[in-house]
Structures are given as C-alpha cells and as structure tokens.
Enzyme design. Structure first.
Site, PDB file in Angstrom:
ATOM      1  N   TYR A  26      -7.059   5.415 -18.792  1.00  0.00           N
ATOM      2  CA  TYR A  26      -7.615   4.708 -19.766  1.00  0.00           C
ATOM      3  C   TYR A  26      -9.140   4.779 -19.666  1.00  0.00           C
ATOM      4  O   TYR A  26      -9.732   5.160 -20.686  1.00  0.00           O
ATOM      5  CB  TYR A  26      -7.033   3.467 -20.043  1.00  0.00           C
ATOM      6  CG  TYR A  26      -7.781   2.635 -21.231  1.00  0.00           C
ATOM      7  CD1 TYR A  26      -7.419   2.932 -22.599  1.00  0.00           C
ATOM      8  CD2 TYR A  26      -8.786   1.570 -21.066  1.00  0.00           C
ATOM      9  CE1 TYR A  26      -7.972   2.113 -23.553  1.00  0.00           C
ATOM     10  CE2 TYR A  26      -9.208   1.012 -22.073  1.00  0.00           C
ATOM     11  CZ  TYR A  26      -9.081   1.311 -23.463  1.00  0.00           C
ATOM     12  OH  TYR A  26      -9.458   0.884 -24.328  1.00  0.00           O
ATOM     13  N   GLU A  48      -6.777  -5.079 -29.928  1.00  0.00           N
ATOM     14  CA  GLU A  48      -7.799  -5.836 -29.541  1.00  0.00           C
ATOM     15  C   GLU A  48      -7.387  -7.399 -30.025  1.00  0.00           C
ATOM     16  O   GLU A  48      -7.776  -8.410 -29.183  1.00  0.00           O
ATOM     17  CB  GLU A  48      -9.170  -5.509 -29.905  1.00  0.00           C
ATOM     18  CG  GLU A  48      -9.516  -4.057 -29.387  1.00  0.00           C
ATOM     19  CD  GLU A  48     -10.086  -4.250 -27.824  1.00  0.00           C
ATOM     20  OE1 GLU A  48      -9.847  -5.211 -27.423  1.00  0.00           O
ATOM     21  OE2 GLU A  48     -10.183  -3.081 -27.468  1.00  0.00           O
ATOM     22  N   TRP A  56      -6.571  -6.614 -20.804  1.00  0.00           N
ATOM     23  CA  TRP A  56      -6.332  -5.452 -21.462  1.00  0.00           C
ATOM     24  C   TRP A  56      -5.181  -4.980 -20.673  1.00  0.00           C
ATOM     25  O   TRP A  56      -4.646  -4.003 -21.418  1.00  0.00           O
ATOM     26  CB  TRP A  56      -7.595  -4.624 -21.436  1.00  0.00           C
ATOM     27  CG  TRP A  56      -7.354  -3.532 -22.350  1.00  0.00           C
ATOM     28  CD1 TRP A  56      -7.519  -2.115 -21.814  1.00  0.00           C
ATOM     29  CD2 TRP A  56      -7.087  -3.378 -23.837  1.00  0.00           C
ATOM     30  NE1 TRP A  56      -7.040  -1.200 -22.895  1.00  0.00           N
ATOM     31  CE2 TRP A  56      -7.010  -1.871 -23.726  1.00  0.00           C
ATOM     32  CE3 TRP A  56      -6.948  -4.283 -24.598  1.00  0.00           C
ATOM     33  CZ2 TRP A  56      -6.537  -1.422 -25.174  1.00  0.00           C
ATOM     34  CZ3 TRP A  56      -6.478  -3.929 -26.068  1.00  0.00           C
ATOM     35  CH2 TRP A  56      -6.739  -2.337 -26.274  1.00  0.00           C
TER      36      TRP A  56
END
Length: 193
Positions: A26, A48, A56
């Site tokens: 990522y 988000e 995350w």
C-alpha cells in the site's frame, strides 16, 4: 521515534509501513499517489470514514469485502441501498459494522450521485495545497494530523451534507489520495524536491 524502516528489499520506507507485506505494498503503490475520479474518491472518503478510531491496516485488510458489499463503491448503486441493505451490512463480519458509518456512506453516495460527473474530484482537489506549501517532512513529528486545507475541505463537504468527513479524516484522505506528499525525507517514494 524511528521515521524510516528498511524493508527486506533494502528500500527505506516511512516507518508506519512496518513489517506487514500488505502495508508495504500500500505504501509503495498507493499512498501518496494522485488519485482521481468521483467513484475512486467516494471509495476513499468512505473507507477513511470507516477508519476513524481504528488502524488503517484494519480497513486495508477488509477493503476487498467492503468493495464487494458496497457494489464497488458505485455511488448510483449505493445511494439506492435501503433498510434491508443496512441490515445485511450490519451482520457482515467482513466489514466494520458501525450503523452510523454505514448510513453515512449511503447518504454520501446520494450526494455524489446528484453531483455532475467530475464534480467531487474537482471539489476535493481544489483544496490540495501546492507542492511548495511546506517542506518535506524530515520525521514523523513533522507530519500534521490536521491542516488548514483539510479543515476547509471538511467544512465544504459538510456544507453539502456529507458526513464522517472531519478535518483529521480529510487530511488522511489528502495524504492517501496524493493531494499532499507526506513521504518522509529519505523514503524511496519521496519525490525529489
């Protein structure tokens, strides 16, 4: 605090990418890369929002299932979700089962659906600061959680009726969508400014 880590490939990366292969991928392929398109930015906004209060990596690991159950984050489809869909989503252990966040995604999808094609993209990117707005972060302490730009973006979206778009969440979106480049100085992804 260490701001960089060296991966098994010998590349220096922002320390948050850690030891996890998916996190490194990522970091290397997505985070900080300019992202455009209403659907893509709606997905980013939605994920988000789900991430608020969580790590995350939790969202990243669940992202394939999120995409599946939210119809690829197609705003036109998600905007049509009704009570049965909400119930279905609330029982799906493959996503974050937060009633308020699920309702926000559906409500936000309806707002995006009503916008002209490219309008969400143009709106969000209008808040991207110029590359020279601040120097490259030298360590993690130089990376803010909120900026004037993320606060202004949050206010603009809230005025339109969007939910779960607070200033911290919007700054995380700005980082991940490449509106700002917060790769730490020395990271192989840091642009050569």
């Amino acid at each position: 605090m260490t701001s960089l880590v060296t991966g098994p490939d010998g590349r220096a990366r922002c320390a948050w990418s850690g030891e996890d292969d998916e996190y490194r991928r990522y970091h290397d392929e997505e985070w900080g890369t300019p992202l455009h398109g209403d659907r893509a930015l709606f997905e980013k906004m939605s994920l988000e929002g789900f991430q608020a209060g969580l790590s995350w990596i939790t969202i990243l690991r669940k992202r394939p299932r999120f995409r599946e159950v939210f119809a690829g984050f197609d705003p036109a489809i998600v905007a049509e979700f009704g009570p049965d869909d909400v119930e279905r989503l609330m029982t799906d252990a493959g996503i974050i089962r937060n009633h308020s966040k699920i309702l926000a995604v559906i409500s936000n999808a309806a707002l995006v659906r009503e916008m002209a094609d490219g309008e969400l993209d143009a709106l969000m990117w209008s808040f991207a600061p110029t590359a020279s707005a601040r120097p490259r972060p030298r360590d993690m302490s130089d990376v803010p959680a909120v900026t004037d730009a993320s606060t202004a973006l949050s206010k603009a979206l809230r005025r339109l009726g969007f939910r779960f778009v607070g200033p911290t969440t919007m700054y995380a979106l700005m980082q991940s969508a490449g509106m700002v480049d917060d790769h730490i100085d020395g990271c192989w992804r840091a642009s050569g400014d």
